[in-house]
Design a protein around this motif. Sequence first.
Motif, PDB file in Angstrom:
ATOM      1  N   ARG A 250       8.660   7.419   1.452  1.00 36.57           N
ATOM      2  CA  ARG A 250       8.742   6.572   2.845  1.00 36.57           C
ATOM      3  C   ARG A 250       9.612   7.983   3.619  1.00 36.57           C
TER       4      ARG A 250
ATOM      5  N   GLU B  97       6.010  -2.128  -2.177  1.00 33.18           N
ATOM      6  CA  GLU B  97       7.233  -3.968  -2.743  1.00 33.18           C
ATOM      7  C   GLU B  97       6.810  -4.328  -4.080  1.00 33.18           C
ATOM      8  N   GLU B  98       5.222  -3.475  -4.526  1.00 32.94           N
ATOM      9  CA  GLU B  98       4.785  -4.985  -5.271  1.00 32.94           C
ATOM     10  C   GLU B  98       5.107  -4.720  -6.698  1.00 32.94           C
TER      11      GLU B  98
ATOM     12  N   ASP C  66       4.145  -0.089   2.428  1.00 31.76           N
ATOM     13  CA  ASP C  66       5.108  -0.653   2.810  1.00 31.76           C
ATOM     14  C   ASP C  66       5.003  -1.869   1.776  1.00 31.76           C
ATOM     15  N   ARG C  67       3.777  -2.708   2.247  1.00 32.95           N
ATOM     16  CA  ARG C  67       3.364  -3.656   1.331  1.00 32.95           C
ATOM     17  C   ARG C  67       2.984  -3.138   0.056  1.00 32.95           C
ATOM     18  N   ALA C  68       2.411  -2.765  -0.389  1.00 29.58           N
ATOM     19  CA  ALA C  68       2.087  -1.748  -1.846  1.00 29.58           C
ATOM     20  C   ALA C  68       3.174  -1.498  -2.725  1.00 29.58           C
TER      21      ALA C  68
ATOM     22  N   ARG D  93      11.038   5.133  -4.205  1.00 32.55           N
ATOM     23  CA  ARG D  93      10.078   4.532  -2.783  1.00 32.55           C
ATOM     24  C   ARG D  93      11.094   5.383  -1.423  1.00 32.55           C
TER      25      ARG D  93
ATOM     26  N   LYS E  98       0.768   2.140   7.270  1.00 33.20           N
ATOM     27  CA  LYS E  98       1.970   2.223   6.924  1.00 33.20           C
ATOM     28  C   LYS E  98       2.516   0.849   6.260  1.00 33.20           C
ATOM     29  N   GLU E  99       1.710   0.214   7.099  1.00 34.68           N
ATOM     30  CA  GLU E  99       2.444  -1.382   6.550  1.00 34.68           C
ATOM     31  C   GLU E  99       1.428  -1.723   5.398  1.00 34.68           C
ATOM     32  N   ALA E 100       0.582  -0.891   4.923  1.00 35.81           N
ATOM     33  CA  ALA E 100      -0.150  -1.495   4.165  1.00 35.81           C
ATOM     34  C   ALA E 100       0.630  -0.353   3.022  1.00 35.81           C
TER      35      ALA E 100
END
Length: 64
Positions: free
Chosen positions: A20, A39-40, A35-37, A16, A31-33
């Motif tokens: 990044r 963390e799944e 980061d969210r993905a 990860r 970037k937010e999408a």
Amino acid sequence: MLHPLHALEQVAAEYRDYLRTEFRARDPGLKEALDRAMEEPLFLAQEPFFQAHRRFVTAWTTTA
């Protein structure tokens, strides 16, 4: 002794971090999408596969 579940967590965290830093998105939404993905659960790696089996029985031995 290496614990498979802890090793999975460590490898996924390192991967990860690599993603990044290597693929920095300039678009804040992207970037937010990403980061969210990341963390799944199970997005970057599958859980270790464990299989229970009986020990092999030695039938005979040879002497040289």
